[in-house]
Design a protein around this motif. Structure first.
Motif, PDB file in Angstrom:
ATOM      1  N   GLU A  88      42.569  42.983  51.854  1.00 15.37           N
ATOM      2  CA  GLU A  88      42.036  43.078  50.495  1.00 15.37           C
ATOM      3  C   GLU A  88      41.199  44.347  50.391  1.00 15.37           C
ATOM      4  OE1 GLU A  88      39.891  39.570  49.447  1.00 15.37           O
ATOM      5  OE2 GLU A  88      41.492  38.250  50.125  1.00 15.37           O
ATOM      6  N   LEU A  89      41.846  45.451  50.178  1.00 17.96           N
ATOM      7  CA  LEU A  89      41.129  46.717  50.066  1.00 17.96           C
ATOM      8  C   LEU A  89      40.195  46.676  48.865  1.00 17.96           C
ATOM      9  CD1 LEU A  89      44.107  49.103  50.688  1.00 17.96           C
ATOM     10  CD2 LEU A  89      42.174  48.784  52.197  1.00 17.96           C
ATOM     11  N   SER A  90      38.941  46.944  49.103  1.00 21.27           N
ATOM     12  CA  SER A  90      38.020  47.011  47.976  1.00 21.27           C
ATOM     13  C   SER A  90      37.684  48.465  47.701  1.00 21.27           C
ATOM     14  CB  SER A  90      36.746  46.224  48.275  1.00 21.27           C
ATOM     15  OG  SER A  90      35.960  46.905  49.223  1.00 21.27           O
ATOM     16  N   GLY A  91      37.411  48.775  46.459  1.00 18.85           N
ATOM     17  CA  GLY A  91      37.124  50.147  46.057  1.00 18.85           C
ATOM     18  C   GLY A  91      35.961  50.756  46.798  1.00 18.85           C
ATOM     19  N   ILE A  92      34.969  49.952  47.120  1.00 18.28           N
ATOM     20  CA  ILE A  92      33.788  50.485  47.781  1.00 18.28           C
ATOM     21  C   ILE A  92      34.090  50.940  49.205  1.00 18.28           C
ATOM     22  CG2 ILE A  92      32.889  48.325  48.717  1.00 18.28           C
ATOM     23  CD1 ILE A  92      30.180  49.562  47.362  1.00 18.28           C
ATOM     24  N   ARG A  93      35.105  50.333  49.827  1.00 18.61           N
ATOM     25  CA  ARG A  93      35.430  50.700  51.201  1.00 18.61           C
ATOM     26  C   ARG A  93      36.300  51.947  51.297  1.00 18.61           C
ATOM     27  NH1 ARG A  93      37.040  45.081  53.793  1.00 18.61           N
ATOM     28  NH2 ARG A  93      38.287  45.103  51.921  1.00 18.61           N
ATOM     29  N   VAL A  94      36.797  52.434  50.177  1.00 13.76           N
ATOM     30  CA  VAL A  94      37.654  53.614  50.214  1.00 13.76           C
ATOM     31  C   VAL A  94      36.887  54.798  50.776  1.00 13.76           C
ATOM     32  CG1 VAL A  94      38.889  55.290  48.816  1.00 13.76           C
ATOM     33  CG2 VAL A  94      39.199  52.866  48.391  1.00 13.76           C
ATOM     34  N   VAL A  95      35.690  55.041  50.274  1.00 17.22           N
ATOM     35  CA  VAL A  95      34.896  56.181  50.739  1.00 17.22           C
ATOM     36  C   VAL A  95      34.530  56.011  52.206  1.00 17.22           C
ATOM     37  CG1 VAL A  95      32.732  57.438  50.414  1.00 17.22           C
ATOM     38  CG2 VAL A  95      34.038  56.689  48.433  1.00 17.22           C
ATOM     39  N   SER A  96      34.150  54.812  52.600  1.00 18.50           N
ATOM     40  CA  SER A  96      33.786  54.600  54.003  1.00 18.50           C
ATOM     41  C   SER A  96      35.016  54.635  54.906  1.00 18.50           C
ATOM     42  CB  SER A  96      33.038  53.277  54.172  1.00 18.50           C
ATOM     43  OG  SER A  96      33.861  52.194  53.819  1.00 18.50           O
ATOM     44  N   GLY A  97      36.199  54.396  54.345  1.00 16.78           N
ATOM     45  CA  GLY A  97      37.418  54.421  55.140  1.00 16.78           C
ATOM     46  C   GLY A  97      37.944  55.812  55.409  1.00 16.78           C
ATOM     47  N   LEU A  98      37.488  56.802  54.659  1.00 15.04           N
ATOM     48  CA  LEU A  98      38.010  58.163  54.814  1.00 15.04           C
ATOM     49  C   LEU A  98      37.867  58.684  56.243  1.00 15.04           C
ATOM     50  CD1 LEU A  98      36.836  59.839  51.483  1.00 15.04           C
ATOM     51  CD2 LEU A  98      39.182  59.257  52.145  1.00 15.04           C
ATOM     52  N   ASP A  99      36.719  58.450  56.862  1.00 11.78           N
ATOM     53  CA  ASP A  99      36.515  58.929  58.239  1.00 11.78           C
ATOM     54  C   ASP A  99      37.466  58.250  59.216  1.00 11.78           C
ATOM     55  OD1 ASP A  99      34.546  60.752  57.595  1.00 11.78           O
ATOM     56  OD2 ASP A  99      32.910  59.330  57.937  1.00 11.78           O
ATOM     57  N   GLU A 100      37.667  56.955  59.020  1.00  6.82           N
ATOM     58  CA  GLU A 100      38.596  56.239  59.905  1.00  6.82           C
ATOM     59  C   GLU A 100      40.021  56.749  59.702  1.00  6.82           C
ATOM     60  OE1 GLU A 100      40.162  51.755  60.992  1.00  6.82           O
ATOM     61  OE2 GLU A 100      38.825  52.016  59.284  1.00  6.82           O
ATOM     62  N   TRP A 101      40.439  56.931  58.465  1.00  3.99           N
ATOM     63  CA  TRP A 101      41.788  57.417  58.181  1.00  3.99           C
ATOM     64  C   TRP A 101      41.984  58.820  58.735  1.00  3.99           C
ATOM     65  CZ3 TRP A 101      41.079  56.047  52.358  1.00  3.99           C
ATOM     66  CH2 TRP A 101      41.006  54.660  52.225  1.00  3.99           C
ATOM     67  N   LEU A 102      40.929  59.629  58.649  1.00  6.85           N
ATOM     68  CA  LEU A 102      40.990  60.984  59.192  1.00  6.85           C
ATOM     69  C   LEU A 102      41.212  60.951  60.701  1.00  6.85           C
ATOM     70  CD1 LEU A 102      40.770  63.823  57.984  1.00  6.85           C
ATOM     71  CD2 LEU A 102      38.344  63.785  58.531  1.00  6.85           C
ATOM     72  N   SER A 103      40.490  60.071  61.388  1.00  7.67           N
ATOM     73  CA  SER A 103      40.652  59.996  62.851  1.00  7.67           C
ATOM     74  C   SER A 103      42.016  59.404  63.223  1.00  7.67           C
ATOM     75  CB  SER A 103      39.525  59.192  63.488  1.00  7.67           C
ATOM     76  OG  SER A 103      39.634  57.832  63.174  1.00  7.67           O
ATOM     77  N   LEU A 104      42.526  58.464  62.431  1.00  6.53           N
ATOM     78  CA  LEU A 104      43.832  57.864  62.735  1.00  6.53           C
ATOM     79  C   LEU A 104      44.975  58.846  62.539  1.00  6.53           C
ATOM     80  CD1 LEU A 104      43.346  54.364  61.086  1.00  6.53           C
ATOM     81  CD2 LEU A 104      43.620  54.835  63.537  1.00  6.53           C
ATOM     82  N   THR A 105      44.797  59.820  61.651  1.00  8.80           N
ATOM     83  CA  THR A 105      45.865  60.790  61.371  1.00  8.80           C
ATOM     84  C   THR A 105      45.675  62.111  62.105  1.00  8.80           C
ATOM     85  OG1 THR A 105      44.700  61.556  59.386  1.00  8.80           O
ATOM     86  CG2 THR A 105      46.344  59.812  59.089  1.00  8.80           C
ATOM     87  N   THR A 106      44.672  62.184  62.956  1.00 12.69           N
ATOM     88  CA  THR A 106      44.390  63.403  63.713  1.00 12.69           C
ATOM     89  C   THR A 106      45.529  63.729  64.672  1.00 12.69           C
ATOM     90  OG1 THR A 106      42.023  62.998  63.594  1.00 12.69           O
ATOM     91  CG2 THR A 106      42.760  64.454  65.348  1.00 12.69           C
ATOM     92  N   TYR A 107      45.808  65.023  64.834  1.00 13.26           N
ATOM     93  CA  TYR A 107      46.828  65.475  65.766  1.00 13.26           C
ATOM     94  C   TYR A 107      46.509  64.932  67.158  1.00 13.26           C
ATOM     95  CZ  TYR A 107      49.860  68.477  68.503  1.00 13.26           C
ATOM     96  OH  TYR A 107      50.822  68.938  69.372  1.00 13.26           O
ATOM     97  N   GLY A 108      47.479  64.349  67.804  1.00 11.73           N
ATOM     98  CA  GLY A 108      47.287  63.813  69.145  1.00 11.73           C
ATOM     99  C   GLY A 108      46.976  62.326  69.172  1.00 11.73           C
TER     100      GLY A 108
END
Length: 153
Positions: free
Chosen positions: A46-66
């Motif tokens: 259940e993605l909530s709008g408030i977690r989108v901003v806090s999720g950016l760092d996690e998504w960035l690390s998950l999509t990092t090269y390597g």
């Protein structure tokens, strides 16, 4: 609803970054890859709008090269599929995510060969020869697009 929300977030991130024209197969690869990342990183479904901003760092690390993104996706999808079987509740969100993964892993796109790219700290004078192209699964092209889109947001 969680899958559609993840797809919406991915679409907005890519459109905001203006990396590639919407409607292209490359855009779809980026959107689907990013949507899977967003959807699978949320454990509550259940993605909530408030977690989108806090999720950016996690998504960035998950999509990092390597980062072993493909393995991470396969493990998360297997966990969710097993839980759905256990609870007899395979909802449309999981079905849409599985369809997206089948498309991303089964579709090959012709793109610049970035596989031989030298890490940034070693590549002071080296550039990628974009004329050398290879066929690759769509997720391999979508992953750097998604990562860059998050960076630009």
């Amino acid at each position: 609803m969680a899958w559609l929300y993840a797809e919406y977030i991915a679409d907005e991130l890519l459109r905001t970054g203006q990396l590639i024209p919407p409607g292209t197969i490359e855009f779809r690869a980026g959107r689907e890859t990013l949507a899977l990342t967003v959807y699978l990183s949320d454990s509550s479904d259940e993605l909530s709008g408030i977690r989108v901003v806090s999720g950016l760092d996690e998504w960035l690390s998950l999509t990092t090269y390597g980062h072993p993104w493909e393995t991470w996706v396969r493990e998360r999808l297997a966990e969710r599929t097993a839980a759905a079987r256990r609870d007899a509740s395979a909802g449309p969100d999981l079905e849409l995510a599985l369809a997206s993964w089948r498309w991303l892993s089964g579709t090959e796109l012709l793109a610049a060969d970035l596989g031989g790219a030298v890490p940034r700290h070693q590549a002071a004078d080296l550039a990628v020869d974009e004329s050398e192209q290879v066929w690759m699964p769509a997720w391999q092209l979508g992953l750097p697009l998604g990562h860059l889109a998050i960076h630009l947001f």
